[in-house]
Design a protein around this motif. Structure first.
Motif, short mmCIF file in Angstrom:
data_model
loop_
_atom_site.label_atom_id
_atom_site.label_comp_id
_atom_site.label_asym_id
_atom_site.label_seq_id
_atom_site.Cartn_x
_atom_site.Cartn_y
_atom_site.Cartn_z
N HIS A 55 0.85 -1.19 0.00
CA HIS A 55 0.00 0.00 0.00
C HIS A 55 0.88 1.24 0.00
CE1 HIS A 55 -3.75 2.12 0.39
NE2 HIS A 55 -3.13 2.94 1.20
N THR A 58 -1.32 8.08 0.04
CA THR A 58 -1.28 9.33 -0.72
C THR A 58 -1.58 10.55 0.15
OG1 THR A 58 -3.60 9.03 -1.35
CG2 THR A 58 -1.93 8.20 -2.88
N LYS A 88 -0.42 -0.57 -4.74
CA LYS A 88 -1.78 -0.04 -4.86
C LYS A 88 -1.90 1.24 -4.03
CE LYS A 88 -3.68 -2.80 -1.06
NZ LYS A 88 -3.79 -1.69 -0.14
N ARG A 89 -2.90 2.03 -4.36
CA ARG A 89 -3.13 3.28 -3.63
C ARG A 89 -4.51 3.34 -2.99
NH1 ARG A 89 -0.23 7.50 -7.75
NH2 ARG A 89 1.88 7.12 -6.98
N VAL A 90 -5.30 2.29 -3.18
CA VAL A 90 -6.63 2.19 -2.56
C VAL A 90 -6.69 0.83 -1.87
CG1 VAL A 90 -7.76 3.76 -4.19
CG2 VAL A 90 -7.66 1.31 -4.70
N SER A 92 -8.39 -2.02 -2.52
CA SER A 92 -8.36 -3.24 -3.33
C SER A 92 -7.07 -3.35 -4.14
CB SER A 92 -9.54 -3.27 -4.31
OG SER A 92 -9.42 -4.38 -5.17
N ILE A 95 -7.66 -2.59 -8.04
CA ILE A 95 -7.97 -1.28 -8.62
C ILE A 95 -6.69 -0.49 -8.84
CG2 ILE A 95 -9.11 0.94 -8.19
CD1 ILE A 95 -11.35 -0.59 -6.82
N GLY A 96 -6.50 -0.04 -10.07
CA GLY A 96 -5.33 0.76 -10.41
C GLY A 96 -4.05 -0.06 -10.51
N THR A 97 -4.17 -1.39 -10.62
CA THR A 97 -3.00 -2.25 -10.74
C THR A 97 -3.22 -3.24 -11.89
OG1 THR A 97 -3.74 -4.11 -9.36
CG2 THR A 97 -2.78 -2.21 -8.20
N ASP A 98 -2.19 -4.01 -12.18
CA ASP A 98 -2.31 -5.03 -13.22
C ASP A 98 -2.45 -6.43 -12.62
OD1 ASP A 98 0.28 -5.38 -12.28
OD2 ASP A 98 1.21 -5.44 -14.27
N CYS A 121 -8.01 -3.67 3.59
CA CYS A 121 -7.47 -4.08 2.29
C CYS A 121 -7.62 -5.57 2.01
CB CYS A 121 -6.03 -3.62 2.18
SG CYS A 121 -5.90 -1.81 2.25
N THR A 125 -9.95 -6.64 -1.16
CA THR A 125 -9.32 -7.47 -2.18
C THR A 125 -10.05 -8.80 -2.32
OG1 THR A 125 -7.18 -6.39 -1.84
CG2 THR A 125 -7.15 -8.60 -2.82
#
Length: 191
Positions: A55, A58, A88-90, A92, A95-98, A121, A125
């Motif tokens: 994590h 931000t 990740k920044r949220v 899950s 979200i926003g990752t691969d 988290c 997830t």
């Protein structure tokens, strides 16, 4: 054809949580990190895929900002060179990752999820893993959380929050398992 071995998803096993405890926050499941280390050892011995999630905070006050001491992974859960680290920044890890595309590209259908915290988290997830069609298994003794104060000022123990989160996820989003269950299952797959 799905990958025959499950993937281990290790969520946010970072030093910020040690700092929270040192500051007086109370958690449950004190053996969780030792169980995560056992899972890592078993998955490595089985040549099963492992994905480490970090994590990255931000907010200016986040314990998880990349330049802070809390961002670093705990020694017991440190990745090896061949094991990807997904930032990740949220809540899950999807979200926003691969992460999802990596799992799909490797034909991985089963995810074994552990880490911190149970009701943030890890839960988010796990819910998304289930919603995305993965066979999610949440390792109850390899995750933990902290005491919290609810919106009405009520105190909720880490144990109660952990138990409720497991109850909420059980059957609907994931199968709730133990470290021993997972290790036994890996051993059976290797035979």
């Amino acid at each position: 054809m799905p990958h025959s071995l499950p993937a281990l998803i290790v969520v946010d096993v970072q030093r910020a949580f040690d700092e929270w405890e040192a500051a007086g926050e109370r958690r449950n499941n004190p053996d969780a990190v030792a169980h995560i280390a056992e899972l890592l050892k078993a998955f490595r011995a089985s040549d099963a895929p492992i994905f480490h999630i970090r994590h990255e905070g931000t907010k200016p006050t986040s314990s998880f900002r990349p330049e802070s001491s809390g961002y670093a992974v705990k020694d017991e859960a440190r990745e090896q060179a061949s094991e990807p680290v997904i930032v990740k920044r949220v809540n899950s890890a999807f979200i926003g990752t691969d992460l999802e595309s990596r799992l799909r590209a490797s034909n991985i259908g089963t995810l074994v999820i552990c880490g911190a915290t149970t009701n943030h988290c890890v839960e988010t997830t796990t819910r998304m893993a289930g919603n995305l069609g993965f066979d999610a298994r949440l390792v109850r003794d390899a995750t933990w959380t902290f005491d919290r104060i609810g919106p009405d000022g009520d105190a909720h123990s880490a144990e109660a929050i952990h138990a409720m989160t497991l109850s909420d996820l059980n059957g609907e989003f994931a199968r709730i398992v133990t470290t021993n269950d997972v290790i036994a299952s890996l051993a059976a797959l290797r035979q």
